[in-house]
Design an enzyme around this catalytic site. Structure first.
Site, PDB file in Angstrom:
ATOM      1  N   CYS A 132      -4.449  -3.883  27.658  1.00 52.17           N
ATOM      2  CA  CYS A 132      -4.836  -5.107  28.350  1.00 52.17           C
ATOM      3  C   CYS A 132      -5.731  -5.958  27.460  1.00 52.17           C
ATOM      4  O   CYS A 132      -5.638  -7.190  27.474  1.00 52.17           O
ATOM      5  CB  CYS A 132      -5.538  -4.780  29.664  1.00 52.17           C
ATOM      6  N   GLU A 209       2.710  -4.071  30.371  1.00 49.56           N
ATOM      7  CA  GLU A 209       2.322  -5.441  30.046  1.00 49.56           C
ATOM      8  C   GLU A 209       3.579  -6.320  29.948  1.00 49.56           C
ATOM      9  O   GLU A 209       3.612  -7.433  30.486  1.00 49.56           O
ATOM     10  CB  GLU A 209       1.557  -5.486  28.712  1.00 49.56           C
TER      11      GLU A 209
END
Length: 224
Positions: A132, A209
Site C-alpha cells: 500500500c 492492489e
C-alpha cells in the site's frame, strides 16, 4: 530485504503501472464516475489500513517503542492526511460517503490484510502492509512522469492531479522510505520460513492492489 520482495513482484508491478485506470486518469479519458467509485472505496480501505497500522504498532510496543510510535503516526497520517484528500473530493462532488459499503475487492483486500496483521507475527504484518505504501509511491511517480510527458494540453478533473501530486510527491516518498526501513529492520532477524511468508504476503497484496483498480475500472458491484 524489502527490495527482494519488490523484485519478486516485478511482473505484478509492471502490470500495475500500466493499468488502464491509472493511465486514463492521467490522459484525461477516465470517467469521473469511475474515479468517484475508486475514491469512495479507497476511503473505506484506508479506515481498515489505519486500524491495521495501529494494531501493528500495539504489537511492536514491547519490542521497539520507537517503531511502535512511528506506526501509530503512519496510521494517523492515513486517517487524517490521505482521507482528507478524499473528504475534499466528496465535498467538491457533494457526495455523502458515510453510508458507503465495501465492494468485493475492497473487502477481499481489507479482510486479508487484517487477518495477517491480527493473527500472524509482526514481520508478516509489516510485509502485508508494505505494498500500500510502495506501490502507491511507484505508480504515483509513474503517473507524474506520464503527466509531465503529456504536458499541459490534456484536460483532466483537478482531483486527478491532486491524487498524482500526493502520491508522486516527496513527502509521501519520505514516509514510504521510512516504512521500507522498518520492514528491513524486522526482516533482518527473521528466519527463512518467515521471510518466505513475508514475500508471499507482499505479493498477494500487490495482486490485490491491482484488483482494487480493476474493480474501479469496471464499477464492480455485488451481483447478489
Amino acid at each position: 530485504m524489502a527490495q527482494s520482495f519488490w523484485d519478486a513482484a516485478a511482473s505484478l508491478i509492471s502490470a500495475t503501472e500500466r493499468h488502464p485506470f491509472l493511465v486514463s486518469m492521467v490522459d484525461g479519458t477516465l470517467s469521473l464516475e469511475n474515479f468517484q467509485y475508486y475514491a469512495i472505496q479507497d476511503a473505506l480501505y484506508l479506515t481498515d489500513f489505519a486500524a491495521c497500522l495501529h494494531l501493528l504498532g500495539d504489537k511492536m510496543a514491547t519490542v521497539n517503542e520507537e517503531a511502535s510510535q512511528r506506526l501509530h503516526r503512519f496510521a494517523i497520517c492515513a486517517e487524517e492526511d490521505e482521507k482528507e484528500l478524499h473528504r475534499s473530493f466528496f465535498k467538491r462532488w457533494n457526495i455523502d460517503a458515510n453510508d458507503a459499503k465495501p465492494m468485493p475487492n475492497t473487502l477481499l483486500y481489507t479482510s486479508f490484510m487484517t487477518s495477517i496483521v491480527a493473527t500472524r507475527p509482526v514481520a508478516e504484518g509489516f510485509a502485508v502492509l508494505l505494498p500500500c505504501f510502495w506501490v502507491y509511491m511507484h505508480v504515483g511517480k509513474c503517473m507524474l512522469a506520464l503527466r509531465n510527458k503529456l504536458g499541459g494540453s490534456v484536460h483532466r478533473p483537478p482531483q486527478y492531479d491532486a491524487w498524482i501530486d500526493m502520491y508522486g510527491g516527496d513527502e509521501f516518498e519520505r514516509d514510504v522510505n521510512e516504512f521500507i526501513a522498518l520492514v528491513d529492520g524486522v526482516a533482518e532477524g527473521a528466519g527463512s520460513e518467515t521471510l518466505k511468508r513475508m514475500e508471499e504476503h507482499f505479493m498477494m497484496s500487490c495482486r490485490l492492489e491491482y484488483l482494487f483498480w480493476d474493480q474501479a475500472q469496471c464499477l464492480m458491484q455485488w451481483s447478489i
